[in-house]
Design a protein around this motif. Structure first.
Motif, PDB file in Angstrom:
ATOM      1  N   GLY A 194      41.497  34.755  63.578  1.00  0.00           N
ATOM      2  CA  GLY A 194      40.541  33.654  63.573  1.00  0.00           C
ATOM      3  C   GLY A 194      39.161  33.974  63.025  1.00  0.00           C
ATOM      4  N   VAL A 195      39.018  35.132  62.389  1.00  0.00           N
ATOM      5  CA  VAL A 195      37.740  35.491  61.776  1.00  0.00           C
ATOM      6  C   VAL A 195      37.674  34.884  60.379  1.00  0.00           C
ATOM      7  N   GLN A 196      36.517  34.362  60.001  1.00  0.00           N
ATOM      8  CA  GLN A 196      36.321  33.831  58.652  1.00  0.00           C
ATOM      9  C   GLN A 196      36.046  34.994  57.702  1.00  0.00           C
ATOM     10  N   VAL A 197      36.965  35.228  56.775  1.00  0.00           N
ATOM     11  CA  VAL A 197      36.839  36.362  55.861  1.00  0.00           C
ATOM     12  C   VAL A 197      36.436  35.864  54.477  1.00  0.00           C
ATOM     13  N   ASN A 198      35.393  36.462  53.961  1.00  0.00           N
ATOM     14  CA  ASN A 198      34.901  36.155  52.618  1.00  0.00           C
ATOM     15  C   ASN A 198      35.163  37.383  51.759  1.00  0.00           C
ATOM     16  N   TYR A 199      35.871  37.196  50.632  1.00  0.00           N
ATOM     17  CA  TYR A 199      36.263  38.337  49.808  1.00  0.00           C
ATOM     18  C   TYR A 199      35.209  38.729  48.785  1.00  0.00           C
ATOM     19  N   GLY A 200      33.948  38.440  49.062  1.00  0.00           N
ATOM     20  CA  GLY A 200      32.902  38.913  48.175  1.00  0.00           C
ATOM     21  C   GLY A 200      32.669  37.996  46.995  1.00  0.00           C
ATOM     22  N   LEU A 201      32.112  38.573  45.937  1.00  0.00           N
ATOM     23  CA  LEU A 201      31.657  37.796  44.792  1.00  0.00           C
ATOM     24  C   LEU A 201      32.434  38.166  43.540  1.00  0.00           C
ATOM     25  N   THR A 202      32.455  37.248  42.598  1.00  0.00           N
ATOM     26  CA  THR A 202      33.227  37.437  41.373  1.00  0.00           C
ATOM     27  C   THR A 202      32.753  38.643  40.577  1.00  0.00           C
ATOM     28  N   ASP A 203      31.461  38.736  40.346  1.00  0.00           N
ATOM     29  CA  ASP A 203      30.938  39.731  39.411  1.00  0.00           C
ATOM     30  C   ASP A 203      30.221  40.903  40.068  1.00  0.00           C
ATOM     31  N   TYR A 204      30.115  40.898  41.391  1.00  0.00           N
ATOM     32  CA  TYR A 204      29.327  41.931  42.058  1.00  0.00           C
ATOM     33  C   TYR A 204      30.078  42.481  43.270  1.00  0.00           C
ATOM     34  N   LYS A 205      29.991  43.805  43.458  1.00  0.00           N
ATOM     35  CA  LYS A 205      30.462  44.395  44.701  1.00  0.00           C
ATOM     36  C   LYS A 205      29.407  44.188  45.777  1.00  0.00           C
ATOM     37  N   VAL A 206      29.852  43.826  46.970  1.00  0.00           N
ATOM     38  CA  VAL A 206      28.920  43.713  48.097  1.00  0.00           C
ATOM     39  C   VAL A 206      28.909  45.071  48.798  1.00  0.00           C
ATOM     40  N   HIS A 207      27.859  45.830  48.528  1.00  0.00           N
ATOM     41  CA  HIS A 207      27.758  47.220  48.971  1.00  0.00           C
ATOM     42  C   HIS A 207      26.760  47.391  50.114  1.00  0.00           C
ATOM     43  N   SER A 208      26.074  46.321  50.497  1.00  0.00           N
ATOM     44  CA  SER A 208      25.076  46.389  51.559  1.00  0.00           C
ATOM     45  C   SER A 208      25.742  46.654  52.906  1.00  0.00           C
ATOM     46  N   LYS A 209      24.965  47.212  53.829  1.00  0.00           N
ATOM     47  CA  LYS A 209      25.479  47.541  55.164  1.00  0.00           C
ATOM     48  C   LYS A 209      24.603  46.817  56.184  1.00  0.00           C
ATOM     49  N   ILE A 210      24.930  45.554  56.443  1.00  0.00           N
ATOM     50  CA  ILE A 210      24.067  44.695  57.255  1.00  0.00           C
ATOM     51  C   ILE A 210      24.894  43.886  58.250  1.00  0.00           C
ATOM     52  N   CYS A 211      24.295  43.633  59.409  1.00  0.00           N
ATOM     53  CA  CYS A 211      24.928  42.813  60.440  1.00  0.00           C
ATOM     54  C   CYS A 211      23.843  41.954  61.089  1.00  0.00           C
ATOM     55  N   LEU A 212      24.175  40.686  61.337  1.00  0.00           N
ATOM     56  CA  LEU A 212      23.210  39.754  61.927  1.00  0.00           C
ATOM     57  C   LEU A 212      23.883  38.977  63.050  1.00  0.00           C
ATOM     58  N   VAL A 213      23.279  39.020  64.218  1.00  0.00           N
ATOM     59  CA  VAL A 213      23.807  38.327  65.402  1.00  0.00           C
ATOM     60  C   VAL A 213      22.872  37.174  65.747  1.00  0.00           C
ATOM     61  N   LYS A 214      23.452  35.977  65.903  1.00  0.00           N
ATOM     62  CA  LYS A 214      22.670  34.784  66.274  1.00  0.00           C
ATOM     63  C   LYS A 214      22.869  34.518  67.764  1.00  0.00           C
ATOM     64  N   ARG A 215      21.739  34.365  68.470  1.00  0.00           N
ATOM     65  CA  ARG A 215      21.780  34.160  69.920  1.00  0.00           C
ATOM     66  C   ARG A 215      20.882  32.988  70.289  1.00  0.00           C
ATOM     67  N   MET A 216      21.394  32.074  71.087  1.00  0.00           N
ATOM     68  CA  MET A 216      20.611  30.911  71.510  1.00  0.00           C
ATOM     69  C   MET A 216      19.825  31.254  72.770  1.00  0.00           C
ATOM     70  N   GLU A 217      18.513  31.203  72.658  1.00  0.00           N
ATOM     71  CA  GLU A 217      17.627  31.519  73.771  1.00  0.00           C
ATOM     72  C   GLU A 217      16.624  30.379  73.958  1.00  0.00           C
ATOM     73  N   ARG A 218      16.700  29.703  75.115  1.00  0.00           N
ATOM     74  CA  ARG A 218      15.804  28.589  75.447  1.00  0.00           C
ATOM     75  C   ARG A 218      15.829  27.511  74.356  1.00  0.00           C
ATOM     76  N   GLY A 219      17.032  27.261  73.898  1.00  0.00           N
ATOM     77  CA  GLY A 219      17.221  26.166  72.959  1.00  0.00           C
ATOM     78  C   GLY A 219      16.926  26.484  71.507  1.00  0.00           C
ATOM     79  N   ARG A 220      16.592  27.731  71.203  1.00  0.00           N
ATOM     80  CA  ARG A 220      16.347  28.064  69.797  1.00  0.00           C
ATOM     81  C   ARG A 220      17.131  29.320  69.412  1.00  0.00           C
TER      82      ARG A 220
END
Length: 686
Positions: free
Chosen positions: A420-446
């Motif tokens: 059930g994970v949404q998998v994106n296979y990257g981009l046509t002309d570029y390798k995605v080589h970055s090493k990044i993770c972003l977590v979204k958390r709802m705190e007090r309505g924002r």
């Protein structure tokens, strides 16, 4: 007035000088014996990949016309010839180290590698029983008909080329034996009087060769090992579509059948046998490399230590990070300040714990991450799957084109999608080589965001060997840019207009140049100006020219470059203010750190990108500022250890002789040891 030619070392030749530094570690008597064997293994594996990729590319370029060669800036055939000369010299050094030095040192430690001619009756019986029980049924010899096409030799597989004949007869038969890749390479023989014995699979097979050809009436059998390295570059349509994975699988199958780039052969092989082999394989002269008795030496990374633990590096247990605890919320901690994980010195568990916490935290609604290379049993993947099962929206960008990890990434992509994970296979002309993770958390309505950005992959296996920096942050300057970047990636596009991140392919070059130009202006104004850059490779001509420009303006440039360095320091009129060192040691130096003097207000960036054209123009890379003063100082202290290293650092000069770096310090400074001890003392838990 003629314009002076800009000094620029060919990247392939520079890479070979790097691999020679690996060979130096195998020759270093201060390195534990088993580790020296492992450095020979790394040297060999490196060279295999070099031939599969870089030599394959140069070989293709050799067919260009003269006009195209002029645009390249070098003559491919001349470079191929230079490559062969250097490799043959290195292989001789390799053989001398292994046969004349390391095998003798093993013997001094009562450890013996036996070949097929050195077995006594009892050990011979043990070996023959092992062969018949475990090996024989896996071998399928192929008899060669010289009037028919030669069997296709698989990339990096081990083979025996066998000559069969009867004494007094001129009739000869030839055969080929393929060694299965999953065949254990080393067999530990019974110990005798405190003496330890090891034999390789090749010597077991040679000893038992008569058991393979017993149905024939031949009394002479000569067998010599060979290995072919093939062109491994993928030839695929760049169209990212529903058919992309199938196209990739097809290309991976073809990889085994690429053009032969190198034939390694046992130098004991008679000339008439070698002539038959070369004629049938149709391999070019520059691709014929005399090797030693044992090929695919990369397997020696698993050479068994049957002796004292002192024959290996002492273990360095991963350290804790002050302020982070396994029983306290990491997200709550990140909300108050940035945290730095220095790998492999400190535990990778903190990254896993961050993902696991995000997976079960009721307030977390979304996780975005980029994946390039993954561990075989990935706890990162497990955490992401658990997050999806817990109702989080999990979006993963998987780079299917990560060289030599394509099959693994296809497997993990399928696993993620099934869960059930949404998998994106990257981009046509570029390798995605970055090493990044972003977590979204709802705190007090924002929405509040928590990020992990690193110089190395989300891979807990390599994190035990690679020196990288990984930062946890909730700073809005960083997270706002990451929201924009992930939005673009999930829509299969690249973005620009980032305020704090340095993102390829649209902005990195210009932003990087502007940071250097600021130092140039400072130098021209008579102010102190300096650059300190640590990377794996420096091969981009534009960057080299910009650094020469900075040097000529009076900017002090210090470079730490582990691998390829096409810039040549110490050249009058170009690089008199540039020094370069390279560190090869127990761990692989992998971090990318960019430091700019900025008139006393030093700025520091970490990045996933080396200073190569592909990182600027053909990949999605992320450079990120280090905004926390404590984190910045810790990285600076580690960099200072590296600049002071007088044990494992080599000076990179126009002579390319890899001399060990010496300085005026009265004591020995070994950066990796100093770094471990520094972090151990600084991060002692209460």
């Amino acid at each position: 007035m003629t314009k002076k030619k800009v000094p620029f070392l060919n990247r392939e030749i520079s890479w070979l000088y790097f691999n020679e530094r690996v060979l130096q570690e195998a020759a270093d008597e201060s390195v534990p014996l088993i580790e020296r064997i492992k450095f020979l293994s790394i040297f060999s594996s490196n060279l295999d990949e070099f031939y599969r990729v870089r030599v394959a590319t140069i070989n293709r370029l050799a067919n260009l016309n003269e006009k195209s060669k002029a645009l390249l800036g070098f003559n491919p055939k001349k470079v191929l010839n230079e490559i062969k000369n250097i490799v043959v010299r290195q292989e001789r050094r390799f053989e001398q180290l292994f046969q004349a030095t390391l095998i003798n040192e093993l013997a001094q430690n009562r450890i013996f590698i036996l070949n097929d001619t050195q077995l006594n009756v009892s050990r011979g019986e043990f070996v023959r029983n092992h062969f018949r029980d475990r090996i024989l049924s896996n071998l399928v010899p192929i008899l060669i008909d010289l009037d028919k096409p030669f069997p296709e030799l698989k990339d990096r597989f081990l083979y025996f080329f066998v000559r069969l004949f009867k004494k007094g007869s001129k009739n000869k038969r030839y055969a080929l034996i393929e060694l299965p890749q999953d065949l254990p390479r080393f067999l530990i023989l019974p110990e005798t009087n405190g003496l330890k014995f090891i034999i390789l699979a090749e010597d077991i097979i040679k000893y038992c060769m008569n058991d393979i050809f017993y149905i024939f009436d031949y009394d002479e059998l000569d067998a010599f090992s060979i290995q072919v390295t093939r062109d491994a570059e993928l030839d695929i349509d760049k169209n990212i579509s529903d058919k992309f994975i199938e196209e990739l699988k097809t290309s991976l199958d073809k990889r085994r059948k690429g053009k032969p780039m190198r034939l390694l052969y046992d130098t004991e092989m008679p000339f008439d046998m070698l002539s038959v082999l070369v004629a049938k394989i149709k391999i070019e002269a520059e691709s014929l490399i005399p090797g030693n008795r044992y090929h695919r030496f990369g397997d020696f990374i698993r050479f068994p230590n049957v002796g004292s633990p002192t024959l290996e590096y002492p273990p360095t247990p991963p350290l804790k990070v002050l302020g982070l605890h396994r029983t306290e919320s990491i997200i709550d901690k990140i909300a108050t300040k940035d945290y730095l994980i220095n790998l492999p010195y400190q535990s990778y568990d903190y990254i896993i714990l961050f993902l696991r916490e995000a997976a079960i935290d009721p307030k977390v609604t979304e996780i975005n991450i980029t994946l390039y290379r993954l561990a075989e049993n990935s706890r990162v993947i497990n955490a992401l799957i658990n997050a999806a099962k817990n109702g989080k929206l999990v979006k993963v960008v998987v780079e299917l084109k990560a060289r030599f990890d394509e099959n693994a990434n296809i497997y993990w992509s399928n696993r993620l999608e099934e869960e059930g994970v949404q998998v994106n296979y990257g981009l046509t002309d570029y390798k995605v080589h970055s090493k990044i993770c972003l977590v979204k958390r709802m705190e007090r309505g924002r929405a509040v965001y928590y990020a992990n950005l690193a110089t190395g992959n989300f891979n807990e296996k390599t994190a035990k060997l690679y020196c990288d920096h990984s930062i946890f942050t909730a700073k809005r300057e960083i997270t706002r840019d990451l929201v924009k970047l992930f939005s673009a990636l999930n829509n299969h596009t690249v973005a620009k207009g980032f305020k704090h991140l340095i993102v390829s392919p649209l902005e990195s070059r210009n932003k990087f140049y502007r940071l250097i130009d600021r130092e140039i202006r400072s130098a021209k104004a008579g102010k102190a100006a300096y650059l300190l850059l640590k990377v794996n490779s420096l091969a981009d001509e534009g960057v080299v020219n910009k650094l020469y420009q900075a040097s000529n303006a009076g900017v002090k440039v210090k470079l730490i470059v582990r691998g390829i360095c096409c810039l040549i320091p110490g050249i009058k009129g170009f690089s008199e203010n540039i020094t370069v060192i390279s560190i090869i040691d127990k761990f692989l130096e992998h971090a990318r750190v960019y430091i700019f003097g900025n008139q006393g207000k030093e700025e520091m960036y970490l990045s996933s990108a080396d200073l190569m054209s592909r990182n600027f123009e053909h990949r999605v890379e992320v450079g990120f500022p280090v905004l926390d003063d404590d984190v910045r100082q810790e990285i600076r202290d580690i960099i200072d250890f590296q600049l002071q290293d007088n044990v494992k650092a080599r000076d990179i000069t126009k002579l390319n002789n890899n001399r060990y770096h010496k300085n005026r310090l009265g004591t020995k400074v070994r950066a990796q040891v100093n770094t471990y001890n520094y972090l151990k003392n600084k991060h002692q838990q209460d």
